[in-house]
Write a protein that holds these residues in place. Structure first.
Motif, PDB file in Angstrom:
ATOM      1  N   MET A 112       2.997   3.018  -0.032  1.00 22.69           N
ATOM      2  CA  MET A 112       1.670   3.527  -0.350  1.00 22.69           C
ATOM      3  C   MET A 112       0.915   2.607  -1.301  1.00 22.69           C
ATOM      4  O   MET A 112      -0.287   2.635  -1.368  1.00 22.69           O
ATOM      5  CB  MET A 112       1.782   4.915  -0.986  1.00 22.69           C
ATOM      6  CG  MET A 112       2.306   5.980  -0.057  1.00 22.69           C
ATOM      7  SD  MET A 112       1.057   6.548   1.093  1.00 22.69           S
ATOM      8  CE  MET A 112      -0.019   7.457  -0.016  1.00 22.69           C
ATOM      9  N   ASN A 113       1.613   1.804  -2.066  1.00 19.35           N
ATOM     10  CA  ASN A 113       0.959   0.954  -3.054  1.00 19.35           C
ATOM     11  C   ASN A 113       0.550  -0.363  -2.408  1.00 19.35           C
ATOM     12  O   ASN A 113       1.138  -1.400  -2.615  1.00 19.35           O
ATOM     13  CB  ASN A 113       1.910   0.695  -4.229  1.00 19.35           C
ATOM     14  CG  ASN A 113       1.235  -0.046  -5.348  1.00 19.35           C
ATOM     15  OD1 ASN A 113       0.018  -0.138  -5.374  1.00 19.35           O
ATOM     16  ND2 ASN A 113       2.015  -0.577  -6.256  1.00 19.35           N
ATOM     17  N   GLU A 114      -0.535  -0.302  -1.610  1.00 18.14           N
ATOM     18  CA  GLU A 114      -0.936  -1.456  -0.843  1.00 18.14           C
ATOM     19  C   GLU A 114      -2.095  -2.167  -1.531  1.00 18.14           C
ATOM     20  O   GLU A 114      -2.883  -1.574  -2.262  1.00 18.14           O
ATOM     21  CB  GLU A 114      -1.347  -1.031   0.571  1.00 18.14           C
ATOM     22  CG  GLU A 114      -0.199  -0.301   1.270  1.00 18.14           C
ATOM     23  CD  GLU A 114      -0.353  -0.307   2.766  1.00 18.14           C
ATOM     24  OE1 GLU A 114      -1.311  -0.912   3.255  1.00 18.14           O
ATOM     25  OE2 GLU A 114       0.502   0.281   3.444  1.00 18.14           O
ATOM     26  N   LYS A 145      -5.569  -3.775  -2.381  1.00 21.15           N
ATOM     27  CA  LYS A 145      -6.894  -3.242  -2.119  1.00 21.15           C
ATOM     28  C   LYS A 145      -7.857  -4.373  -1.790  1.00 21.15           C
ATOM     29  O   LYS A 145      -7.776  -5.449  -2.350  1.00 21.15           O
ATOM     30  CB  LYS A 145      -7.381  -2.469  -3.342  1.00 21.15           C
ATOM     31  CG  LYS A 145      -8.596  -1.588  -3.068  1.00 21.15           C
ATOM     32  CD  LYS A 145      -8.867  -0.697  -4.260  1.00 21.15           C
ATOM     33  CE  LYS A 145      -9.972   0.305  -3.976  1.00 21.15           C
ATOM     34  NZ  LYS A 145     -10.229   1.179  -5.114  1.00 21.15           N
ATOM     35  N   SER A 190      -3.005   0.584 -10.001  1.00 24.50           N
ATOM     36  CA  SER A 190      -2.125   0.023  -8.973  1.00 24.50           C
ATOM     37  C   SER A 190      -2.884  -0.578  -7.807  1.00 24.50           C
ATOM     38  O   SER A 190      -2.288  -1.221  -6.947  1.00 24.50           O
ATOM     39  CB  SER A 190      -1.201   1.119  -8.431  1.00 24.50           C
ATOM     40  OG  SER A 190      -1.965   2.114  -7.764  1.00 24.50           O
ATOM     41  N   THR A 220      -4.143   1.041  -5.381  1.00 24.05           N
ATOM     42  CA  THR A 220      -4.040   1.875  -4.189  1.00 24.05           C
ATOM     43  C   THR A 220      -5.405   2.489  -3.895  1.00 24.05           C
ATOM     44  O   THR A 220      -6.013   3.084  -4.775  1.00 24.05           O
ATOM     45  CB  THR A 220      -3.010   3.002  -4.409  1.00 24.05           C
ATOM     46  OG1 THR A 220      -1.765   2.428  -4.801  1.00 24.05           O
ATOM     47  CG2 THR A 220      -2.822   3.815  -3.147  1.00 24.05           C
ATOM     48  N   ASN A 246      -4.895   6.517  -0.096  1.00 23.17           N
ATOM     49  CA  ASN A 246      -4.527   5.629   1.007  1.00 23.17           C
ATOM     50  C   ASN A 246      -4.503   6.402   2.323  1.00 23.17           C
ATOM     51  O   ASN A 246      -5.529   6.876   2.772  1.00 23.17           O
ATOM     52  CB  ASN A 246      -3.192   4.945   0.699  1.00 23.17           C
ATOM     53  CG  ASN A 246      -2.947   3.729   1.571  1.00 23.17           C
ATOM     54  OD1 ASN A 246      -3.820   3.286   2.304  1.00 23.17           O
ATOM     55  ND2 ASN A 246      -1.762   3.168   1.496  1.00 23.17           N
TER      56      ASN A 246
END
Length: 337
Positions: free
Chosen positions: A1-3, A5, A48, A50, A70
């Motif tokens: 989930m921590n992609e 941006k 983060s 996200t 997300n």
């Protein structure tokens, strides 16, 4: 989930951890959020990076909260609690999720600050954020007959990936150029939300525009085209198990096409997509299936969440194999003449 941006026209934000978690949990009270400055839509910048988006609406029973993190559900979310100027709620998640995500925030005029608390079986993390108010939707749809566009220009040269880059550099890049086509090759065959392979985005970012492209997706395969990194035009075949608001011609999960104008898997299909003043028109294989309809929120998987800022064209590569060709864009010059 921590992609990662997208730039999305943003500048770096300063984050301050406010210790919001020190306040007690209390029952919801509509009177606690009587200030109109709370209500509306917010683009959320998490530390983060996200992608996230927030909507707070007034109801007779207190504030209703939608928050998309997300690819997750936007709610409405549960356990909404308000006390002493702090709003707290719990994110609705997939049934398989083993952690709990709690959002706590404050609004002071045009400034929103908060934190996302993730509590798992063995650890707890805190992700602070700031929010920027999103302007209200236009009162009416734009008159597309009065909109002026630049001359269309190619955004894919058919030779290499010049002008494009993986959106998630840490992921596997399955994108290549073959015989004048943009080709994504992955081993994935299911429709789950994310995967180990990268999405592909333009280096350039755009405001409003008309976009033409052609895609080839095999039967039971899945991709998508994100306008300004925000609104996904669905890419599946005509007979996909994903139909209607999730089918070909849809703005995924938001606007249903009036008919299924798709073609069977393995055939080239054509999209002409117009985005002006947060209204979208979709022409699929020469058939207008969405006619100048409003889109007020980013769709799942969006990498940009502020419609007042430019964003990239993003092609979904974390799903399955897909091919694209003949990508042309004509940015809006003026919508007032």
């Amino acid at each position: 989930m921590n992609e990662a941006k997208a730039d999305c026209g943003k500048t770096s934000a300063a984050f301050v951890l406010l210790g919001l978690g020190m306040l007690p949990l209390v029952a919801t009270s509509a009177d606690e959020v009587s200030d109109s400055s709370w209500y509306g839509d917010w683009s959320i910048d998490l530390q983060s990076e996200t992608p996230a988006w927030l909507r707070i609406e007034r109801t007779p029973n207190g504030p209703e909260v939608r928050f998309r993190l997300n690819v997750g559900s936007d709610g409405p979310h549960s356990n909404v609690q308000v006390k002493d100027g702090q709003l707290q709620f719990t994110l609705k998640q997939n049934r398989k999720a083993r952690d709990q995500k709690i959002v706590r925030l404050r609004v002071d005029g045009e400034q929103l600050t908060g934190e996302l608390l993730t509590q798992g079986p063995y650890n707890k993390t805190t992700d602070p954020f700031v929010g920027h108010r999103i302007p209200a939707m236009p009162d009416s749809a734009p008159d597309l007959n009065r909109v002026r566009f630049e001359m269309p220009r190619a955004i894919f040269n058919g030779k290499d990936l010049n002008g494009w880059r993986p959106h998630e550099p840490e992921k596997i890049n399955g994108w290549s150029v073959q015989d004048g086509m943009l080709v994504n090759t992955t081993p994935k065959t299911d429709f789950s939300a994310t995967g180990a392979y990268a999405n592909l985005r333009t280096e350039e970012e755009f405001e409003d525009f008309w976009l033409h492209l052609e895609f080839l997706v095999e039967e039971n395969r899945n991709s998508g085209v994100y306008l300004r990194g925000m609104y996904e035009a669905q890419v599946v075949d005509r007979d996909s198990r994903m139909q209607g608001i999730q089918g070909v011609g849809a703005i995924f999960g938001a606007i249903e096409p009036r008919i299924n104008a798709g073609l069977p898997g393995g055939q080239w299909q054509t999209y002409d997509l117009t985005l002006v003043d947060r209204h979208v028109t979709v022409v699929l294989n020469g058939e207008k299936v969405i006619d100048n309809q409003p889109i007020s929120a980013p769709t799942a998987g969006a990498v940009c969440t502020d419609p007042s800022k430019p964003g990239p064209l993003l092609l979904q590569g974390d799903h399955t194999n897909v091919k694209y060709r003949n990508l042309y864009i004509a940015p809006v010059v003026s919508s007032n003449e």
